[in-house]
Design a protein around this motif. Structure first.
Motif, mmCIF file in Angstrom:
data_model
loop_
_atom_site.group_PDB
_atom_site.id
_atom_site.type_symbol
_atom_site.label_atom_id
_atom_site.label_comp_id
_atom_site.label_asym_id
_atom_site.label_seq_id
_atom_site.Cartn_x
_atom_site.Cartn_y
_atom_site.Cartn_z
ATOM 1 N N PHE A 25 0.813 -1.206 0.000
ATOM 2 C CA PHE A 25 0.000 0.000 0.000
ATOM 3 C C PHE A 25 0.856 1.270 0.000
ATOM 4 C CE2 PHE A 25 -2.360 3.183 2.601
ATOM 5 C CZ PHE A 25 -3.446 3.371 1.766
ATOM 6 N N GLU A 26 1.980 1.235 0.730
ATOM 7 C CA GLU A 26 2.827 2.412 0.854
ATOM 8 C C GLU A 26 3.791 2.580 -0.310
ATOM 9 O OE1 GLU A 26 4.520 1.846 4.730
ATOM 10 O OE2 GLU A 26 2.880 2.915 5.681
ATOM 11 N N GLY A 27 3.854 1.604 -1.214
ATOM 12 C CA GLY A 27 4.749 1.705 -2.356
ATOM 13 C C GLY A 27 4.290 2.786 -3.314
ATOM 14 N N LYS A 28 5.204 3.309 -4.072
ATOM 15 C CA LYS A 28 4.880 4.367 -5.031
ATOM 16 C C LYS A 28 4.356 3.756 -6.329
ATOM 17 C CE LYS A 28 8.117 7.686 -3.189
ATOM 18 N NZ LYS A 28 9.223 8.561 -3.443
ATOM 19 N N ASN A 29 3.427 4.477 -6.943
ATOM 20 C CA ASN A 29 2.877 4.090 -8.251
ATOM 21 C C ASN A 29 2.269 2.695 -8.256
ATOM 22 O OD1 ASN A 29 3.768 6.558 -9.402
ATOM 23 N ND2 ASN A 29 5.820 5.693 -9.565
ATOM 24 N N LYS A 30 1.592 2.343 -7.182
ATOM 25 C CA LYS A 30 0.943 1.040 -7.105
ATOM 26 C C LYS A 30 -0.551 1.193 -7.321
ATOM 27 C CE LYS A 30 4.649 -1.179 -5.827
ATOM 28 N NZ LYS A 30 5.300 -2.166 -6.598
ATOM 29 N N ASN A 31 -1.144 0.262 -8.036
ATOM 30 C CA ASN A 31 -2.585 0.219 -8.214
ATOM 31 C C ASN A 31 -3.155 -0.571 -7.039
ATOM 32 O OD1 ASN A 31 -5.232 -0.203 -8.904
ATOM 33 N ND2 ASN A 31 -4.786 -0.851 -10.995
ATOM 34 N N LEU A 46 -4.624 2.652 11.249
ATOM 35 C CA LEU A 46 -3.831 3.458 12.171
ATOM 36 C C LEU A 46 -2.355 3.178 11.968
ATOM 37 C CD1 LEU A 46 -5.877 2.813 15.431
ATOM 38 C CD2 LEU A 46 -5.968 4.830 13.988
ATOM 39 N N HIS A 47 -1.541 4.196 12.086
ATOM 40 C CA HIS A 47 -0.093 4.052 12.059
ATOM 41 C C HIS A 47 0.391 4.136 13.495
ATOM 42 C CE1 HIS A 47 4.088 5.426 11.793
ATOM 43 N NE2 HIS A 47 4.114 4.626 10.739
ATOM 44 N N ALA A 48 1.133 3.130 13.902
ATOM 45 C CA ALA A 48 1.676 3.077 15.262
ATOM 46 C C ALA A 48 0.583 3.232 16.321
ATOM 47 C CB ALA A 48 2.770 4.115 15.446
ATOM 48 N N SER A 49 -0.590 2.731 15.996
ATOM 49 C CA SER A 49 -1.748 2.732 16.910
ATOM 50 C C SER A 49 -2.200 4.112 17.360
ATOM 51 C CB SER A 49 -1.446 1.875 18.139
ATOM 52 O OG SER A 49 -1.219 0.546 17.763
#
Length: 61
Positions: A25-31, A46-49
């Motif tokens: 999900f965090e990768g660039k240019n991903k569908n 959530l990131h880091a809760s």
């Protein structure tokens, strides 16, 4: 195998799946349309809760 051990295995598997999903999900240019299909409409990510990254499927996109 007792219930506690099974629950620990399931929790670990769920965390592993979530980690792999986030890495994609965090990768660039991903569908991410296929990843979004597995999310419910009321998902919260959530990131880091503590930091809300997404509140609902639309905001996850």
């Amino acid at each position: 195998m007792d219930i506690s051990s099974r629950e620990k295995i399931r929790e670990h598997a769920a965390r592993d799946i979530a980690h792999r999903w986030f890495a994609y999900f965090e990768g660039k240019n991903k569908n991410v349309s296929r990843q979004l299909e597995i999310l419910s409409d009321d998902i919260k990510i959530l990131h880091a809760s503590s930091y809300l990254l997404a509140d609902g499927r639309d905001s996850a996109a």
